[in-house]
Every structure is written in C-alpha cells, then in structure tokens.
Design a protein around this motif. Structure first.
Motif, PDB file in Angstrom:
ATOM      1  N   SER A 246      30.669  11.529  54.618  1.00  0.00           N
ATOM      2  CA  SER A 246      30.838  11.220  53.439  1.00  0.00           C
ATOM      3  C   SER A 246      32.220  11.133  52.915  1.00  0.00           C
ATOM      4  O   SER A 246      33.265  11.651  53.668  1.00  0.00           O
ATOM      5  N   LEU A 247      32.389  11.303  51.703  1.00  0.00           N
ATOM      6  CA  LEU A 247      34.041  11.186  51.085  1.00  0.00           C
ATOM      7  C   LEU A 247      34.411  12.879  51.506  1.00  0.00           C
ATOM      8  O   LEU A 247      35.551  13.080  51.273  1.00  0.00           O
ATOM      9  N   GLU A 248      33.251  13.893  51.227  1.00  0.00           N
ATOM     10  CA  GLU A 248      33.688  15.071  51.595  1.00  0.00           C
ATOM     11  C   GLU A 248      33.516  15.688  53.024  1.00  0.00           C
ATOM     12  O   GLU A 248      33.501  16.758  53.326  1.00  0.00           O
ATOM     13  N   ILE A 249      32.998  14.883  53.812  1.00  0.00           N
ATOM     14  CA  ILE A 249      32.438  15.420  55.207  1.00  0.00           C
ATOM     15  C   ILE A 249      33.427  14.559  56.160  1.00  0.00           C
ATOM     16  O   ILE A 249      32.951  13.285  56.103  1.00  0.00           O
ATOM     17  N   SER A 250      34.222  15.129  56.793  1.00  0.00           N
ATOM     18  CA  SER A 250      35.069  14.067  57.732  1.00  0.00           C
ATOM     19  C   SER A 250      34.505  13.930  59.134  1.00  0.00           C
ATOM     20  O   SER A 250      33.528  14.560  59.449  1.00  0.00           O
ATOM     21  N   PRO A 251      34.916  13.088  59.896  1.00  0.00           N
ATOM     22  CA  PRO A 251      34.323  12.691  61.073  1.00  0.00           C
ATOM     23  C   PRO A 251      34.595  13.979  62.133  1.00  0.00           C
ATOM     24  O   PRO A 251      34.031  14.210  63.241  1.00  0.00           O
ATOM     25  N   VAL A 252      35.819  14.792  61.969  1.00  0.00           N
ATOM     26  CA  VAL A 252      35.867  16.019  62.719  1.00  0.00           C
ATOM     27  C   VAL A 252      34.684  17.107  62.558  1.00  0.00           C
ATOM     28  O   VAL A 252      34.402  17.632  63.329  1.00  0.00           O
ATOM     29  N   GLN A 253      34.406  17.184  61.415  1.00  0.00           N
ATOM     30  CA  GLN A 253      33.397  18.001  60.817  1.00  0.00           C
ATOM     31  C   GLN A 253      32.080  17.513  61.457  1.00  0.00           C
ATOM     32  O   GLN A 253      31.184  18.233  61.842  1.00  0.00           O
ATOM     33  N   ALA A 254      31.940  16.304  61.243  1.00  0.00           N
ATOM     34  CA  ALA A 254      30.450  15.498  61.978  1.00  0.00           C
ATOM     35  C   ALA A 254      30.420  15.424  63.330  1.00  0.00           C
ATOM     36  O   ALA A 254      29.658  14.615  63.851  1.00  0.00           O
ATOM     37  N   ARG A 255      31.292  15.844  64.186  1.00  0.00           N
ATOM     38  CA  ARG A 255      31.541  15.695  65.726  1.00  0.00           C
ATOM     39  C   ARG A 255      31.621  14.164  65.932  1.00  0.00           C
ATOM     40  O   ARG A 255      31.040  13.650  67.014  1.00  0.00           O
ATOM     41  N   ALA A 256      32.028  13.394  64.924  1.00  0.00           N
ATOM     42  CA  ALA A 256      32.426  11.967  65.204  1.00  0.00           C
ATOM     43  C   ALA A 256      33.784  11.566  65.670  1.00  0.00           C
ATOM     44  O   ALA A 256      34.222  10.469  65.746  1.00  0.00           O
ATOM     45  N   GLY A 257      34.514  12.697  66.173  1.00  0.00           N
ATOM     46  CA  GLY A 257      35.767  12.395  66.741  1.00  0.00           C
ATOM     47  C   GLY A 257      35.975  11.425  67.630  1.00  0.00           C
ATOM     48  O   GLY A 257      36.952  10.849  67.921  1.00  0.00           O
ATOM     49  N   ALA A 271      46.764  11.339  59.456  1.00  0.00           N
ATOM     50  CA  ALA A 271      47.352  12.540  59.341  1.00  0.00           C
ATOM     51  C   ALA A 271      46.593  13.739  58.764  1.00  0.00           C
ATOM     52  O   ALA A 271      46.654  14.736  59.282  1.00  0.00           O
ATOM     53  N   ALA A 272      45.778  13.425  58.053  1.00  0.00           N
ATOM     54  CA  ALA A 272      44.889  14.450  57.496  1.00  0.00           C
ATOM     55  C   ALA A 272      43.845  14.809  58.507  1.00  0.00           C
ATOM     56  O   ALA A 272      43.840  16.154  58.831  1.00  0.00           O
ATOM     57  N   LEU A 273      43.397  13.902  59.423  1.00  0.00           N
ATOM     58  CA  LEU A 273      42.460  14.047  60.311  1.00  0.00           C
ATOM     59  C   LEU A 273      43.019  15.080  61.568  1.00  0.00           C
ATOM     60  O   LEU A 273      42.548  15.754  62.023  1.00  0.00           O
ATOM     61  N   GLU A 274      44.210  14.319  61.858  1.00  0.00           N
ATOM     62  CA  GLU A 274      45.004  15.111  63.115  1.00  0.00           C
ATOM     63  C   GLU A 274      45.269  16.738  62.508  1.00  0.00           C
ATOM     64  O   GLU A 274      45.043  17.417  63.577  1.00  0.00           O
ATOM     65  N   GLN A 275      45.744  16.570  61.249  1.00  0.00           N
ATOM     66  CA  GLN A 275      45.930  18.275  60.621  1.00  0.00           C
ATOM     67  C   GLN A 275      44.485  18.926  60.917  1.00  0.00           C
ATOM     68  O   GLN A 275      44.546  20.065  61.439  1.00  0.00           O
ATOM     69  N   GLU A 276      43.449  18.347  60.722  1.00  0.00           N
ATOM     70  CA  GLU A 276      42.016  19.141  60.640  1.00  0.00           C
ATOM     71  C   GLU A 276      41.743  19.276  62.001  1.00  0.00           C
ATOM     72  O   GLU A 276      41.184  20.500  62.166  1.00  0.00           O
ATOM     73  N   LYS A 277      41.850  18.417  62.796  1.00  0.00           N
ATOM     74  CA  LYS A 277      41.559  18.537  64.230  1.00  0.00           C
ATOM     75  C   LYS A 277      42.372  19.679  64.839  1.00  0.00           C
ATOM     76  O   LYS A 277      41.831  20.691  65.525  1.00  0.00           O
ATOM     77  N   SER A 278      43.947  19.789  64.624  1.00  0.00           N
ATOM     78  CA  SER A 278      44.522  20.993  65.235  1.00  0.00           C
ATOM     79  C   SER A 278      44.357  22.134  64.639  1.00  0.00           C
ATOM     80  O   SER A 278      44.198  23.038  65.661  1.00  0.00           O
ATOM     81  N   ALA A 279      43.950  22.361  63.387  1.00  0.00           N
ATOM     82  CA  ALA A 279      43.582  23.667  62.876  1.00  0.00           C
ATOM     83  C   ALA A 279      42.234  24.119  62.942  1.00  0.00           C
ATOM     84  O   ALA A 279      41.836  25.195  63.152  1.00  0.00           O
ATOM     85  N   GLY A 280      41.331  23.016  63.315  1.00  0.00           N
ATOM     86  CA  GLY A 280      39.815  23.273  63.466  1.00  0.00           C
ATOM     87  C   GLY A 280      39.096  23.111  62.259  1.00  0.00           C
ATOM     88  O   GLY A 280      39.864  23.821  61.231  1.00  0.00           O
ATOM     89  N   PRO A 281      37.983  22.491  62.323  1.00  0.00           N
ATOM     90  CA  PRO A 281      37.391  22.158  61.012  1.00  0.00           C
ATOM     91  C   PRO A 281      36.762  23.456  60.592  1.00  0.00           C
ATOM     92  O   PRO A 281      36.209  24.340  61.111  1.00  0.00           O
ATOM     93  N   ARG A 282      36.653  23.656  59.049  1.00  0.00           N
ATOM     94  CA  ARG A 282      35.950  24.990  58.371  1.00  0.00           C
ATOM     95  C   ARG A 282      34.684  24.913  58.565  1.00  0.00           C
ATOM     96  O   ARG A 282      33.767  25.921  58.412  1.00  0.00           O
ATOM     97  N   ARG A 283      33.895  23.825  59.099  1.00  0.00           N
ATOM     98  CA  ARG A 283      32.298  23.507  59.185  1.00  0.00           C
ATOM     99  C   ARG A 283      32.073  22.509  60.238  1.00  0.00           C
ATOM    100  O   ARG A 283      32.955  21.678  60.376  1.00  0.00           O
ATOM    101  N   THR A 284      31.084  22.808  60.800  1.00  0.00           N
ATOM    102  CA  THR A 284      30.856  21.860  62.439  1.00  0.00           C
ATOM    103  C   THR A 284      29.306  21.276  62.110  1.00  0.00           C
ATOM    104  O   THR A 284      28.368  22.142  61.658  1.00  0.00           O
ATOM    105  N   LEU A 285      29.062  20.226  62.437  1.00  0.00           N
ATOM    106  CA  LEU A 285      27.724  19.645  62.567  1.00  0.00           C
ATOM    107  C   LEU A 285      26.815  20.248  63.507  1.00  0.00           C
ATOM    108  O   LEU A 285      27.372  20.248  64.760  1.00  0.00           O
ATOM    109  N   TRP A 286      25.678  20.947  63.440  1.00  0.00           N
ATOM    110  CA  TRP A 286      24.805  21.386  64.269  1.00  0.00           C
ATOM    111  C   TRP A 286      23.376  20.958  64.110  1.00  0.00           C
ATOM    112  O   TRP A 286      23.035  20.468  63.182  1.00  0.00           O
ATOM    113  N   GLY A 287      22.509  20.851  65.293  1.00  0.00           N
ATOM    114  CA  GLY A 287      20.973  20.704  65.214  1.00  0.00           C
ATOM    115  C   GLY A 287      20.445  22.002  64.998  1.00  0.00           C
ATOM    116  O   GLY A 287      20.913  23.189  65.437  1.00  0.00           O
TER     117      GLY A 287
END
Length: 366
Positions: A246-257, A271-287
């Motif tokens: 979504s607009l609030e859920i990035s591909p990095v968080q959703a394991r769609a990198g 730029a935003a996604l590279e920064q998030e990837k480098s820092a590590g997402p604050r949340r991650t998609l799990w099953g």
C-alpha cells in the motif's frame, strides 16, 4: 463507489448462467464462487480452474523509448527481460509507498503493455502520463481487453485443445488467434500453479470464456471465483494491494525487494527504498499458521509474550493445509524466526500460531 453503481465485466451474464454469487471488489461486481470456494480451490491445485479477472486494468505506454521511460519509473529492471516476456513490477511514490503492483508486458522498445489492479489503474495511468516525455502516450485500455486465468496442472491441455500456444517459459507470452480472434497468452498467474493468463478483446470475451469453460470441465476442472483466488494466493504468500502492499507498506517491508532493480540508475522511490533497505525495515511480512482451531482474518492483533508486535494483513482457511493461515506485518525488533510461536487476538480469544516464511505450500509455476 457504492454497490448500486458497480462496474461489470464483459461476461457478467455468463457468470449468472453458471450460478455465480457476486460481491463488490475494486469497484467491480465480481463472481466470488460458483460451486463453493473449497472445491474451486482444490480444482486448481489438482486439475484446472478458470477465473475471469477482467476487472484488472490494462494500459499501453507507446512511443520512441517507451520501454526506457517505463524502466525509469517502475521498480523492476526491464533490461532483465526482452520482447515476448512479462515482468512483475511496482509503481511507487517518491516516499517508497506502493501505488500499485502490476505486470509489464515487453512488446517492443517502443511499446509496454501494463496490467495494473482494477482500482489503482487511474492512479498508475495518471502518474505515468504526468511524467511521460513528449512523444510518449499512456492509454487507458481498461475496457478494451478481458483477462482470463487458466490455472492448474491440467491448464496446458485446456489451451492445447483450443489450439492456443503453451510451449513458453514462465513469464513469457505469445500473441495468437482463436477462431480468428486475437488472444495474448502469458505463462503466468496468481495461484502458485502452472497456468496461463489470456487477454482476448473485450468484445470476444464471452465466446472465448465459453470455449475455455467447456475444455476446463472436460479436464475435471471448474470455473473459480474470487474466493478461491484469495485462498490460493494467500497460501503462496502473494501480496494483494491494500493488504500486503500500500502507500504505507513498502516493497522492502513486504519481502518484495526481488521486484526492485536496485542497480538501476533510477526509478520512482529509489532513494527512500535504498535508505529503508540499508537501515532495515521496521516491520517485515511473515506467515502465520494456526496451531489451534480458528479462522484468521485481516486486521487482527499479533502478540508475543502478551505484547502486541503487529497485525495480520490477510487471513483465511487453507483448503490445502486444513488450518487457518495469515500474512502479517510484524515488528522487526521482535527478532522472529520460523518456528517461533505467537498469538493472534481473534475476537478476544488468543489463537496460537506458528511463524513461517511464506509460501505455505510449494510453488509449481515452472
């Protein structure tokens, strides 16, 4: 959009004849099931199912350098593929949020055909139009083509019976004809099974669907609705926009990198996604796989040691595993690993679940 002015696809009357039940989805009135979601789900896993997903958007980006322009906008790297191939990709905001996830068909260097989600098509078209350089057009073709998905281990014989091409790589497509009617056939789908998506013209949709239905039933399959589409994609851990993206859920968080061309010089949100990837997402998609009896749904709180660590984004009963399953965005600080146990608050009752890395079942697309 209210239920009184929902859009209808090109073969609504055919679905009525087949006894479908309907529900609103993405502004469209869609068939949810015909003979029951579980049976339709199992038909796809064991034989073949036929879906009408004509609500999906269609758009063409054309003009000199169209492919290069699309590649500068969407996340995945079109240079990885060639004409005759398709690619899953994302249209992001500068902040890294996801406007939509979509399929891009590489027609030529000067033409890219896009299949976005139904409700997001206007936003994708508008964003591309606003950025398109002179000479490149972005045409909304939502009602020019239908989309049918033939999915399951016997899908190849269904298409072969109609004389349609089947000998292609995964995510490759071919432009063909059936009884003089043009049909684009792509080896892809949203179920985790071997399958194909067909794009006939809107005006030819009913004839093509009736012919497919006849062959699907001959192969011990059946038409399938949105209910089975959702249980199948959830078992595979495939994201649904508005749930896992979504607009609030990035591909990095959703394991769609994996759908991001990180080495490309540019794409929207880079730029935003590279920064998030480098820092590590604050949340991650799990099953999550239920250890107790109960049905998981979207929007339920996930707890570990009694403390909330996230929320489910999708949930259903898995006809394959015979247990409740869910996808959930969970805090990275929880340091979860597959096999960990968490609890989900199901209407005030704590339901024990095992943390798993999607998919829940093995993909058989190749």
């Amino acid at each position: 959009m209210t239920e009184t002015n929902l859009l209808q696809g090109p073969i609504h009357d055919v679905h009525v004849e087949l006894g479908a039940t309907f529900a609103p989805f993405g502004g469209w009135e869609m068939p949810v099931s015909y003979a029951g979601t579980v049976g339709e789900h199992q038909a796809v896993r064991t034989a073949v199912g036929l879906f009408d997903v004509s609500h999906l958007g269609k758009a063409t980006v054309a003009g000199p350098g169209a492919a290069a322009f699309v590649n500068s906008a969407l996340t995945n790297d079109l240079d990885r593929i060639r004409p005759g191939k398709a690619q899953y990709t994302l249209c992001c905001t500068p902040e890294g949020g996801v406007i939509d996830d979509l399929i891009a068909y590489y027609v030529s260097d000067d033409e890219i055909f896009l299949v976005p989600n139904a409700a997001n098509t206007p936003a994708v078209v508008a964003a591309l139009r606003a950025a398109a350089p002179e000479g490149i057009t972005v045409t909304d073709e939502h009602r020019d083509y239908a989309v049918f998905a033939v999915q399951g281990p016997r899908s190849t014989e269904v298409l072969a019976a109609l004389g349609l091409p089947t000998d292609m790589e995964y995510m490759a497509y071919a432009d063909a004809e059936w009884e003089g009617r043009p049909v684009r056939v792509c080896r892809t789908g949203y179920t985790g099974e071997q399958g194909y998506e067909l794009l006939p013209r809107w005006a030819d949709a009913a004839a093509v669907f009736r012919a497919l239905t006849e062959q699907v039933k001959a192969a011990d399959g059946q038409p399938a609705g949105l209910g089975a589409r959702d249980t199948l994609r959830t078992e595979m851990g495939y994201p649904l926009h508005g749930h896992e993206l979504s607009l609030e859920i990035s591909p990095v968080q959703a394991r769609a990198g994996w759908a991001v061309g990180w080495k490309k010089p540019e794409f929207w949100g880079k730029a935003a996604l590279e920064q998030e990837k480098s820092a590590g997402p604050r949340r991650t998609l799990w099953g999550l796989k239920a250890l107790d009896r109960g049905v998981l749904r979207q929007g339920q709180s996930v707890l570990r040691d009694g403390e909330p660590i996230g929320e489910t984004t999708s949930g259903t009963f898995s006809p394959t595993l015979k247990v409740g399953i869910a996808l959930a965005l969970l805090d990275t600080e929880a340091d979860l690993q597959p096999g960990n146990e968490v609890e989900v608050d199901v209407r005030g009752r704590r339901l024990r679940c095992e943390v798993v890395k999607p998919p829940f079942v093995q993909a058989r697309t190749a």
